[in-house]
Enzyme design. Structure first.
Site, PDB file in Angstrom:
ATOM      1  N   HIS A  58       1.004  -1.197   0.079  1.00 30.82           N
ATOM      2  CA  HIS A  58       0.088   0.035   0.013  1.00 30.82           C
ATOM      3  C   HIS A  58       1.010   1.381  -0.103  1.00 30.82           C
ATOM      4  O   HIS A  58       0.780   2.120  -0.916  1.00 30.82           O
ATOM      5  CB  HIS A  58      -0.601  -0.024   1.278  1.00 30.82           C
ATOM      6  CG  HIS A  58      -1.893   1.195   1.442  1.00 30.82           C
ATOM      7  ND1 HIS A  58      -2.950   1.346   1.103  1.00 30.82           N
ATOM      8  CD2 HIS A  58      -1.286   2.407   1.722  1.00 30.82           C
ATOM      9  CE1 HIS A  58      -3.622   2.456   1.261  1.00 30.82           C
ATOM     10  NE2 HIS A  58      -2.587   3.236   1.869  1.00 30.82           N
ATOM     11  N   GLU A  59       1.724   1.247   0.985  1.00 28.46           N
ATOM     12  CA  GLU A  59       2.422   2.475   1.001  1.00 28.46           C
ATOM     13  C   GLU A  59       3.506   2.522  -0.263  1.00 28.46           C
ATOM     14  O   GLU A  59       3.852   3.551  -0.369  1.00 28.46           O
ATOM     15  CB  GLU A  59       3.359   2.461   2.362  1.00 28.46           C
ATOM     16  CG  GLU A  59       2.573   2.616   3.569  1.00 28.46           C
ATOM     17  CD  GLU A  59       1.355   3.485   3.755  1.00 28.46           C
ATOM     18  OE1 GLU A  59       1.667   4.614   3.107  1.00 28.46           O
ATOM     19  OE2 GLU A  59       0.421   3.310   4.395  1.00 28.46           O
ATOM     20  N   HIS A 117       1.912   4.518  -2.489  1.00 25.64           N
ATOM     21  CA  HIS A 117       1.830   5.957  -2.525  1.00 25.64           C
ATOM     22  C   HIS A 117       3.241   6.689  -2.942  1.00 25.64           C
ATOM     23  O   HIS A 117       3.316   7.573  -3.718  1.00 25.64           O
ATOM     24  CB  HIS A 117       1.873   6.536  -0.946  1.00 25.64           C
ATOM     25  CG  HIS A 117       0.356   6.187  -0.276  1.00 25.64           C
ATOM     26  ND1 HIS A 117      -0.518   7.143  -1.170  1.00 25.64           N
ATOM     27  CD2 HIS A 117      -0.229   5.652   0.463  1.00 25.64           C
ATOM     28  CE1 HIS A 117      -1.709   7.024  -0.493  1.00 25.64           C
ATOM     29  NE2 HIS A 117      -1.466   6.087   0.447  1.00 25.64           N
ATOM     30  N   GLU A 160      -4.607   8.061  -2.849  1.00 24.49           N
ATOM     31  CA  GLU A 160      -5.222   6.897  -2.395  1.00 24.49           C
ATOM     32  C   GLU A 160      -5.350   5.699  -3.361  1.00 24.49           C
ATOM     33  O   GLU A 160      -5.329   4.666  -3.098  1.00 24.49           O
ATOM     34  CB  GLU A 160      -6.275   6.859  -1.295  1.00 24.49           C
ATOM     35  CG  GLU A 160      -6.682   5.889  -0.340  1.00 24.49           C
ATOM     36  CD  GLU A 160      -5.448   5.650   0.701  1.00 24.49           C
ATOM     37  OE1 GLU A 160      -4.799   6.204   0.718  1.00 24.49           O
ATOM     38  OE2 GLU A 160      -5.487   4.451   1.265  1.00 24.49           O
TER      39      GLU A 160
HETATM   40 CO    CO Z   1      -2.855   5.304   2.064  1.00 24.11          CO
END
Ligand code: CO
Length: 510
Positions: A273-274, A277, A303
């Site tokens: 997830h990160e 980003h 996101e």
């Molecule tokens: Co996030």
């Protein structure tokens, strides 16, 4: 669109100021990263002062008469036509917005809000550790009060909450969020009921064996690098709450994760997830370095990138066809080669849980909607701050059939309210909606995608994202990015169809 500033005299003058502001913001980000990772606890009060001083400096720069004069001159020249590139126009748009906002907020307020939020953050950490809402209550009251005050300064049409939402999703109105969330809530609750009633019970226990932290850490480094993170321009550390931050440059993006020995998926999925980003940040055009455009278009677009990698890539069988052998190599005594199928199913199991960060793809949006509804009530003054733990429990019970046993797994679980980020939560679900829409387009344009994943080749996907989303930074608005990339504005039908198809197959739904 070519992303490039022209040699226009006004633009160059504006950039000169903007570069200093960007540098200051980068320094604030570095201090924030440090506070969440390595800062000793006793430094908190002084750190709060440092934030306050730096925020005040930025405010001073942005509201400088010179800057405002340049901006209004640029605005009128742009109206009359020539001499500006598209990127110039976007810069003037963003700078004007920021300067107008800053002009409405007194410097004293900026200093105070910045210091209070840093202190509130420390109180929240303490309260969460002790699972005691009372410790956090006076700070939360203060943050809400500051939220109201800020909204008053900024101005709003119907509800103070609007002004706060605008920070994260420019121009987004509360009613719009509601009109997207209401049907999404009904759909999610219906699908959740169907899944509960289905006979297929998935076993998630494979994720919950004992996985040594040291080896988890190596796997997290590996998976981030595999999907494209440039470690020469970023790093991975650990923190209580996984997060991603850019230190004022796409050459310095930092992410964190958290390791739980009894849950392998937590660190791995947070890392993916990160990394999503960070890939976004690393992919922003280098021509936008050290400017206000060199940042994500909005929180929801940000996101969308993290959720796309986490869910649309990181939970698919084709991804694990490649990466599962790395897991068995790291944990040969714990995971067997023939358990790949059970592993992937476990990652896709739907099960209502108390924590948003570890929620499955379906119930995740209900967690977000719950927070959005509570924020809306707070800013309509329809709930008292001391009643929040009870309201939280009631809503959890209604939507997910669960009740938190304590504040830590209830109202204290998220960091956002602690630093006054009211209006942030909706971005999470909007991000899911954008991700699903991008994904539908990507699949139609890259038919070999699953085969690529099986071979551990993620660059076709990354290139698509770089080309269609990342490079623009803030030079395009969220709606423009969506329209350009997918041919239409945000449409919730893609997420609904994706979730329905996915769980129909996994749970054999009628
Ligand atoms: Co996030």
């Amino acid at each position: 669109m070519t992303i490039k500033f022209s040699k226009n005299r006004l633009v160059q003058k504006l950039l000169k100021i903007d570069r200093v502001v960007s540098d200051l913001k980068g320094i604030i980000a570095l201090l924030g990263w440090d506070q969440e990772t390595y800062m000793p606890p006793k430094a908190a009060a002084n750190r709060a002062k440092q934030f306050s001083s730096l925020s005040s400096l930025i405010h001073e720069k942005v509201t400088l008469n010179d800057n405002r004069k340049l901006l209004s001159e640029a605005k009128s020249q742009i109206k009359t036509g020539a001499g500006f590139s598209e990127t110039d126009v976007a810069l003037v748009r963003e700078l004007r917005k920021e300067s107008e906002k800053a002009a409405k907020l007194p410097r004293k307020f900026i200093e105070m809000a910045s210091e209070e939020s840093s202190l509130s953050l420390e109180a929240w950490k303490k309260a969460r550790r002790a699972s005691d809402f009372e410790i956090f209550l006076p700070h939360l009251r203060k943050m809400v009060k500051l939220g109201f005050k800020e909204a008053d300064y900024l101005g709003f049409r119907k509800n103070p909450y609007e002004a706060l939402l605008d920070h994260f999703e420019p121009g987004l109105k509360e009613a719009e969020v509601e009109s997207i969330f209401e049907p999404l809530k009904k759909f999610s609750l219906r699908l959740l009921r169907q899944i509960k009633n289905s006979k297929a019970a998935l076993d998630g226990s494979i994720l919950l064996r004992r996985y040594e932290t040291r080896r988890q850490k190596e796997l997290c480094q590996k998976v981030a690098g595999l999907i494209g993170l440039d470690f020469e321009a970023g790093r991975l550390d650990r923190s209580t709450h996984p997060f991603s931050t850019r230190i004022g440059s796409s050459f310095d993006t930092r992410i964190t994760t958290r390791y739980q020995e009894n849950d392998l998926s937590f660190s791995l999925m947070s890392t993916i997830h990160e990394t999503g980003h960070a890939l976004y940040e690393q992919g922003i055009s280098k021509n936008l370095e050290r400017t206000s455009l060199g940042d994500g278009a909005s929180m929801a677009i940000h996101e969308s990138q993290s959720r796309l990698w986490e869910n649309f890539v990181g939970r698919t069988p084709s991804f694990w066809r490649f990466f599962y052998p790395h897991l068995t190599a790291a944990f040969p005594e714990i995971l067997r080669k023939n358990e790949e199928g059970s592993f992937v199913l476990a990652l896709n199991k739907v099960e209502p849980s108390l924590l948003r960060t570890s929620a499955d793809e379906l119930t995740y949006n209900l967690h977000v909607i719950l927070r959005f509804e509570i924020e809306a009530l707070i800013f309509k003054k329809e709930v008292k701050i001391e009643e929040l733990p009870d309201l939280w429990s009631k809503k959890m019970k209604t939507y997910l059939g669960l009740e938190p046993k304590n504040d830590a797994e209830g109202v204290l679980q998220d960091i956002h309210w602690a630093f006054g980020s009211f209006g942030y939560f909706p971005s999470y679900s909007l991000g899911n909606l954008y991700a699903a829409q991008f994904w539908a387009k990507i699949k139609s344009e890259l038919p070999a995608l699953e085969k690529n994943f099986e071979e551990g080749n993620f660059s076709p996907l990354l290139s698509w994202l770089r080309q269609n989303v990342h490079q623009f930074g803030k030079a395009l608005r969220p709606s423009e990015i969506c329209l350009k990339a997918t041919g239409e504005t945000l449409n919730p039908k893609y997420l609904v169809a994706y979730l329905e198809d996915k769980y129909q197959e996994i749970y054999n739904l009628p």
